[in-house]
Design an enzyme around this catalytic site. Structure first.
Site, short mmCIF file in Angstrom:
data_model
loop_
_atom_site.label_atom_id
_atom_site.label_comp_id
_atom_site.label_asym_id
_atom_site.label_seq_id
_atom_site.Cartn_x
_atom_site.Cartn_y
_atom_site.Cartn_z
N ALA A 245 0.80 -1.24 0.00
CA ALA A 245 0.00 0.00 0.00
C ALA A 245 0.83 1.28 0.00
O ALA A 245 0.26 2.36 0.10
CB ALA A 245 -0.99 0.03 1.17
N ALA A 246 2.15 1.19 -0.16
CA ALA A 246 2.93 2.42 -0.24
C ALA A 246 2.50 3.26 -1.44
O ALA A 246 2.35 4.48 -1.34
CB ALA A 246 4.42 2.09 -0.32
N GLY A 247 2.29 2.59 -2.58
CA GLY A 247 1.83 3.31 -3.76
C GLY A 247 0.44 3.90 -3.58
O GLY A 247 0.15 5.00 -4.05
N ASP A 248 -0.42 3.17 -2.87
CA ASP A 248 -1.76 3.68 -2.60
C ASP A 248 -1.70 4.89 -1.68
O ASP A 248 -2.45 5.86 -1.84
CB ASP A 248 -2.63 2.59 -1.99
CG ASP A 248 -2.86 1.43 -2.94
OD1 ASP A 248 -2.85 1.65 -4.17
OD2 ASP A 248 -3.07 0.30 -2.47
#
Length: 306
Positions: A245-248
């Protein structure tokens, strides 16, 4: 009254297992007890944007199972408007995630209700500050939503994940394209090993009719192209626990800052700090940071690298 960010996308329950190493083909690996976390790229980005200070609406579908009720309740606990969330018969989406000691993950998604969220089930489109889209729902639904938003002059931020071929009709409708190096390589068939190569690829994507292209490079930072301007932003140095979820977190924080009237450069710095905080924590939505801590970390008042 300020207009909300509208997120149209997936909701999954993430089933996460810590493993000593990622298994190769035919190998069985013993892992930790599994943990469940609300996830899905759409819901993750909605929560990220809400925690970053935005008013957020979530459009999508959950199943009629127990996971569906939990996913909806979790969004509401994060202050997200779920009135246009659809419940469909059958299972909700789930993601099976393994995380190794370096924090790198492998993910298998079973779409469930997300795969049955068709254009016929879309609510009436109303004004919004920005539309946030991903590709964990059917492409016809993505196209229908983008067409309606574009017709109303609503800026569209597309995160093309999981990557798949993008219809030519979609690209000219996109205001912001945010993707990682794997996704950019798939779209352009060009390898990316350095920020300089990433910049070249971002410019190539921009020529397909997208005003702003942001290409994230994990620990190597990000590059961006906006009109005639371009730039590079290094990543923060942090201790990586889980990259899920880093990109999210990046996309949600970016959308929140843009919707609040921030410049692109301000939004990139804000989103870069949000993504750095996310990788220092386990899980998808539990890792997503709140506005105050993003601002504090970005200003150098908090360093989670130790």
């Amino acid at each position: 009254m300020p207009k909300p960010i509208r997120v149209v996308g997936s909701l999954n329950m993430d089933l996460v297992v810590q493993v000593p190493h990622q298994p190769i083909s035919g190998e069985t690996v013993l892992g930790s007890d599994y943990a469940t976390y609300p996830g899905g790229k759409g819901a993750n980005q909605a929560v990220a944007a809400a925690r970053a200070g935005a008013e957020v609406q979530m459009w999508g579908a959950v199943g009629s199972d127990a996971f569906g009720a939990i996913l909806k309740e979790n969004l509401e606990q994060n202050g997200i408007d779920t009135r246009q969330l659809t419940e469909l018969p059958g299972p909700s989406g789930i993601a099976l995630i393994t995380v190794d000691p370096s924090g790198q993950n492998r993910i298998v998604v079973s779409p469930g209700a997300n795969g049955r969220y068709t254009p016929e089930g879309l609510p009436l489109f109303t004004p919004a500050a920005l539309l946030l889209l991903q590709l964990e729902i059917p492409m016809p639904t993505v196209l229908a939503v983008a067409e309606q938003a574009f017709a109303q002059g609503i800026p569209i931020l597309l995160n093309p994940a999981p990557i798949q071929p993008l219809p030519g009709s979609l690209l000219p409708q996109i205001r912001y394209l945010v993707l990682n190096e794997t996704e950019a390589t798939s779209l352009t068939q060009s390898p990316i090993e350095t920020p300089e190569q990433a910049q070249t690829v971002a410019q190539r994507l921009q020529k397909q009719g997208i005003p702003t292209v942001i290409l994230t490079l994990g620990g190597a930072g990000l590059v961006w192209v906006d009109g005639e301007e371009r730039g590079y932003l290094p990543a923060h140095s942090v201790k990586v626990v889980d990259t899920t979820a880093a990109g999210d977190g990046f996309c949600g924080a970016l959308a929140a800052c843009l919707a609040a009237g921030g410049s692109l450069k301000e939004a990139l710095r804000f989103a870069n700090a949000a993504a750095a905080l996310a990788v220092t924590r386990a899980g998808a939505q539990p890792s997503l940071a709140y506005r105050a801590e993003i601002e504090a970390f970005g200003a150098g008042q908090r360093d989670p690298s130790v």
